[in-house]
Each structure stands twice: as structure tokens, then as C-alpha cells.
Design an enzyme around this catalytic site. Structure first.
Site, PDB file in Angstrom:
ATOM      1  N   GLY A  71      -7.961  26.468 -15.394  1.00  0.00           N
ATOM      2  CA  GLY A  71      -7.059  27.603 -15.407  1.00  0.00           C
ATOM      3  C   GLY A  71      -7.504  28.706 -14.470  1.00  0.00           C
ATOM      4  CB  SER A  72     -10.840  30.111 -13.652  1.00  0.00           C
ATOM      5  OG  SER A  72     -11.158  30.666 -14.911  1.00  0.00           O
ATOM      6  CG  ASN A 151      -8.399  35.508 -23.293  1.00  0.00           C
ATOM      7  OD1 ASN A 151      -7.629  36.327 -22.789  1.00  0.00           O
ATOM      8  ND2 ASN A 151      -9.703  35.581 -23.129  1.00  0.00           N
ATOM      9  CD  GLN A 179      -6.406  30.883 -25.067  1.00  0.00           C
ATOM     10  OE1 GLN A 179      -6.144  30.308 -26.120  1.00  0.00           O
ATOM     11  NE2 GLN A 179      -7.591  30.796 -24.493  1.00  0.00           N
ATOM     12  CB  SER A 199      -7.007  25.211 -18.625  1.00  0.00           C
ATOM     13  OG  SER A 199      -8.243  24.570 -18.476  1.00  0.00           O
ATOM     14  CB  ALA A 200      -6.358  19.541 -19.590  1.00  0.00           C
ATOM     15  CG  HIS A 201     -10.714  23.288 -21.720  1.00  0.00           C
ATOM     16  ND1 HIS A 201     -11.481  24.115 -22.517  1.00  0.00           N
ATOM     17  CD2 HIS A 201     -10.381  24.018 -20.633  1.00  0.00           C
ATOM     18  CE1 HIS A 201     -11.604  25.299 -21.933  1.00  0.00           C
ATOM     19  NE2 HIS A 201     -10.950  25.263 -20.788  1.00  0.00           N
ATOM     20  CB  THR A 237     -11.593  12.989  -3.945  1.00  0.00           C
ATOM     21  OG1 THR A 237     -12.032  12.785  -2.608  1.00  0.00           O
ATOM     22  CG2 THR A 237     -11.191  11.660  -4.566  1.00  0.00           C
ATOM     23  CB  CYS A 325     -14.546  33.599 -19.911  1.00  0.00           C
ATOM     24  SG  CYS A 325     -13.529  32.113 -19.883  1.00  0.00           S
TER      25      CYS A 325
END
Length: 380
Positions: A71-72, A151, A179, A199-201, A237, A325
Site C-alpha cells: 500500500g505504501s 488505520n 484499511q 494492500s493484500a495483507h 519482475t 507503522c
């Protein structure tokens, strides 16, 4: 000791289905997606299938999705990419004082490069001041960047109103939705969003993979040099396995959205009500209604949150004093300061964020533990 995890805003565990979908791309489907032979083309196909899943989840077109590392990076690419591409039109950007550091620090970098940034105030519930937003718009304003959901305190911003204002004024609108994705239904067209970070996590996908939605026709520059991947906007890649994981995760979370959302809201409300009943003077931060379903940010007067976290950890409980963070920062949270909390209240603030594997029994254990620990702290 059983671990009870209440920090899903920091990260979520990878779901079993997501991990299963990823494994082949670590082993026998290992081809480089830029290669022309069969296993390379298979990797390329998997990437495009994931891109389609992400687009479908937010009402976008497949080619409007760009994969990043997190996300960052998505925030950096959005803000700097737009700023560099539109600097001839103007150098004014509008954001808020409670944005994620990825946005705030990108703005600071742009200020050092000659751009002007207006940082909007928020009220005690964390909402941006719409009147101040309107008054801040200039002929040189090229971008508005306001997060979808905070967040720390979980407040959901009036994104549709902001998107409409931006569209009417001919200004690009970016939202950090790290979020929000997975927790809120999002349609980028209905909300007039031009760029969106994820962001996936944060929704049961792997760490180290994110995405940026960019509306067709929006010009932005790449911010790193290298190859021509991601339509020459993000060199490197492709991380095929994690891209597949992102696609699987976002599809899975929205397939079960209603049930998931209801569960988190029930756990949140139970936790807040029980805590306020049993612990004196607890303050809820953020809006009571317009907040993330699983977010509960509470301040405990006279308590040091860092000490509280260590005590909770001894009982197998994982929570947070704020954004992951910002861990290690000695100064009060910029979010809590912006909503007007005193240093004492900010110091005693605990963020609890629920997830799909939490139960009512877990919440009862959490509240019991909090009551016991805080009583001990206050009586020492």
C-alpha cells in the site's frame, strides 16, 4: 498458551485458500511472466486473472489495475506520479492531517521539490472539514488525497462527497483504501475515485503485494526506473505467487462480505459495551457509526498503552497502541493529536481490530484481561 489475535489492522493471516492458490507459483509454475515460452505465458495469464479479480471487486476495468509491492508503494506512485505528470498545470495538493505516513511523507517530499500541500483539519471524530476542503481549492490544485478509512480510529470519510467535489472541480481524487478494501464495499465509479491504493495483507492475502487503481485516461509518471512491466509504470519482475494471492484474497473476502461484516460489527459492539461497563471513564475514539466494522479504538485515562500491551502479551493477547507503522515512536500519534486528545489520553489508547477467526469467547477473555490489568495498574 493460546494466542488471541486482535490486530487485524496491522496484518491478517493468509487464508488457506489463498495459500493453496499461491503454492504452484513458488514451485512448478515458476516462469517469468515476461518470457515467451509456455510456463512464462502461464504466469502472465495468472497475473491477468488476478488483475481481473481485483478490478471486479472495486468496479474497475482490468487494465486500470497496477500491481505494486504494498500500500505504501501504491500511495507513493499515486501522489508522486500525478504530481510529476501534472506539474505544468499546477503544484497544489490537498490531503488531511490524519493520513498514513506513506501519504504524509510523500507530500513532505513533494513540498521539498516545490509543490504546495494543504493539510486539512479533522473534527473530534476524525472527519475532514468539507468546508475547509472547498475553501482550499485553487486554480493550481491538481490532486486531492483523502484516506477512505483511518488505520487508527477507523473513521470512514465521506468519500462520495469528496469524489463529487473533485469531479466538479476537475481535480484528480486519490484515496488510500488500504484499511477499507475487504471491509467496505467500494465502487470507484459511483464514488468518483480516480486512484485507489490497497494492500493484500489487510484482507487475508500475503504481505509484500499491493495494487493501485488508476482510472483510464489519468496521466501519471513512473517513479522507478527499470523494465517495462505493468505497462511501463512499475518496473521489476512480477511477483506472480503474491499477485495470485492478492487476487484470490480480494475475491474471497467479498464473496463472504455480508456475513463477515456483520460478525465483525457484532464483536466490535460487544467489546465496546462490555469494556465501558466494566472499566471507568473509557473513551471511544472515532465515529460511533461511520467506522470500520472491526475497529475499536479506546482510551484508558491514567494507563500507559505500552505497559498495557506488554501485560496483554503475557496473556497471549495481541493488540496495538496505534498504527503498526508507528511502533517505536515516542511522540503521540498524529491521528490522536489531530482529533484533540490530550497527551495523557493519547498515551493510554489501545487499538483493537477484529478478524474472521475471532469469537465472542475471545472478546470475553480480552475484556476480563483488560479489567484485571488496568485494576492492577491503577492500584499500584
Amino acid at each position: 498458551m493460546k494466542v488471541r489475535y486482535f490486530d487485524h489492522a496491522a496484518t491478517t493471516p493468509v487464508s488457506e485458500n489463498v495459500l493453496k492458490a499461491m503454492i504452484p507459483y513458488f514451485t512448478y509454475e515458476y516462469g517469468n511472466a515476461s518470457s515467451l515460452y509456455t510456463i512464462g505465458r502461464q504466469s502472465k495469464k495468472a497475473i491477468e486473472e488476478a488483475r481481473k479479480k481485483v478490478a471486479n471487486a472495486i468496479g474497475a476495468k482490468q487494465h486500470e489495475i497496477y500491481f505494486t509491492s504494498c500500500g505504501s508503494e501504491s500511495d507513493n506512485l499515486a501522489l508522486k506520479g500525478v504530481a510529476y505528470a501534472h506539474r505544468e498545470k499546477g503544484k497544489h495538493i490537498i490531503t488531511s492531517k490524519i493520513e498514513h505516513p506513506a501519504v504524509l511523507n510523500s507530500c513532505k517530499t513533494l513540498e521539498r521539490q516545490g509543490f504546495e500541500v494543504t493539510y486539512l483539519d479533522v473534527d473530534e471524530r476524525g472527519f475532514v472539514n468539507i468546508e475547509q476542503l472547498m475553501q482550499s481549492i485553487k486554480p493550481t490544485t491538481i490532486l486531492i488525497s483523502i484516506m477512505f478509512a483511518n488505520n487508527e480510529i477507523g473513521t470512514l470519510q465521506p468519500i462520495k462527497i469528496i469524489g463529487n467535489i473533485a469531479k466538479q472541480k476537475g481535480i484528480l481524487f486519490h484515496t488510500d483504501s488500504v484499511q477499507a478494501v475487504g471491509n467496505v464495499k467500494i465502487d470507484v465509479n459511483q464514488l468518483n475515485i480516480d486512484m485507489l491504493s490497497m494492500s493484500a495483507h489487510k484482507f487475508y492475502g500475503p504481505k509484500g503485494i499491493g495494487a493501485l487503481y488508476v482510472r483510464e485516461g489519468v496521466e501519471f509518471e513512473k517513479i522507478q526506473d527499470g523494465g517495462h512491466q505493468e505497462r511501463d509504470k512499475r518496473a521489476g519482475t512480477e511477483n506472480v505467487a503474491e499477485i495470485v494471492g492478492l487476487g484470490e484474497a480480494i475475491e474471497e473476502v467479498y464473496q463472504n462480505y455480508e456475513e463477515y461484516n456483520k460478525k465483525l460489527m457484532n464483536l466490535r459492539e460487544y467489546y465496546i459495551s462490555e469494556t465501558q461497563k466494566r472499566i471507568p471513564n473509557v473513551k471511544l475514539n472515532g465515529d460511533k457509526q461511520n467506522r470500520l466494522p472491526g475497529n475499536a479504538n479506546l482510551s484508558f485515562p491514567g494507563v500507559n498503552a505500552q505497559e498495557l500491551l506488554l501485560e496483554l502479551d503475557q496473556k497471549g493477547i495481541c493488540a496495538s497502541a496505534g498504527s503498526a507503522c508507528s511502533t517505536g515512536q515516542t511522540s503521540p500519534s498524529h491521528v490522536l493529536t489531530a482529533i484533540g486528545l490530550t497527551p495523557e489520553l493519547a498515551e493510554g489508547t489501545l487499538r483493537v481490530t477484529f478478524g474472521k477467526d475471532n469469537s465472542k469467547e475471545d472478546v470475553e477473555y480480552l475484556v476480563n484481561s483488560l479489567e484485571e490489568i488496568i485494576n492492577k495498574i491503577m492500584n499500584n
